[in-house]
Design an enzyme around this catalytic site. Sequence first.
Site, PDB file in Angstrom:
ATOM      1  N   ASP A  16      10.032 -18.278   2.461  1.00 18.19           N
ATOM      2  CA  ASP A  16      10.043 -18.859   3.797  1.00 18.19           C
ATOM      3  C   ASP A  16       9.252 -20.159   3.758  1.00 18.19           C
ATOM      4  O   ASP A  16       8.908 -20.657   2.683  1.00 18.19           O
ATOM      5  CB  ASP A  16       9.459 -17.873   4.809  1.00 18.19           C
ATOM      6  CG  ASP A  16       7.951 -17.694   4.648  1.00 18.19           C
ATOM      7  OD1 ASP A  16       7.400 -18.107   3.597  1.00 18.19           O
ATOM      8  OD2 ASP A  16       7.310 -17.148   5.570  1.00 18.19           O
ATOM      9  N   LYS A  72      16.913 -14.826   2.406  1.00 25.68           N
ATOM     10  CA  LYS A  72      15.499 -14.551   2.674  1.00 25.68           C
ATOM     11  C   LYS A  72      15.327 -13.192   3.352  1.00 25.68           C
ATOM     12  O   LYS A  72      14.499 -12.373   2.936  1.00 25.68           O
ATOM     13  CB  LYS A  72      14.905 -15.646   3.561  1.00 25.68           C
ATOM     14  CG  LYS A  72      13.408 -15.491   3.819  1.00 25.68           C
ATOM     15  CD  LYS A  72      12.927 -16.373   4.945  1.00 25.68           C
ATOM     16  CE  LYS A  72      13.261 -15.772   6.284  1.00 25.68           C
ATOM     17  NZ  LYS A  72      12.642 -16.477   7.429  1.00 25.68           N
TER      18      LYS A  72
END
Length: 241
Positions: A155, A137
């Site tokens: 996320d 991420k």
Amino acid sequence: MVSTTPPVRKKKRANRTFGRQKAAELYEALAQDRPDPKTELRFSNPFTLVVAVALSAQATDVGVNRATEKLFAVADTPDKMIALGEEGVAQYIKTIGLWRNKAKNVIALSRMLNETFGGEVPRSREALMQLPGVGRKTANVVLNEAFGEPTIAVDTHIFRVANRTGLAPGKTPDEVEQGLERTTPDAYRKGAHHWLILHGRYVCKARKPECWRCVISPLCKFTPKTPDPASVSGLGPKAPN
């Protein structure tokens, strides 16, 4: 004896996944709502962006910005961060969750940048993910924001929006990312990450999505839609006796 009972057929679930044309309509609506989407983390260069995103795990952008404003004023390069030391970094980020481990990672990634990458933030996901405290991420955010790559970092906000709307359902962040990669038209790939995260943060909220003011509500497959509180009877102040 052969059973004559017909086999039970499982009901097929309705396909909740968007096609690319419908996805384009959704992104266009988000683009009109937020023409210039960008991260809310404050940074001055790729290095400070890596640090800020790494610190943002299980923390709010507001909280990270409050801490990094003073940290980056004294350490905005790997050399300066290493000179500050783990205890020095810790003094600036104690208000952020998991600050001890994060301080350790910030120093370790700074050292690796110097020793392995010549002091420069690498421009590949694989290289970025070698840095301590940097996962997929974080790497995707850095590639998108610092280097303009059309990556999508999943996320909690994006995971929620992708599943709620039907844009790219998935049981894991990786599944959602793969779904978004397939569904998102090229024209919207660069801004997709920011549009989805900001929409999830401010409109499609975790506890109660604010469907009544959502620009993609007509396209969203989430039901039942949350009604406008102002239109729900009995929520206003009671009349005096």
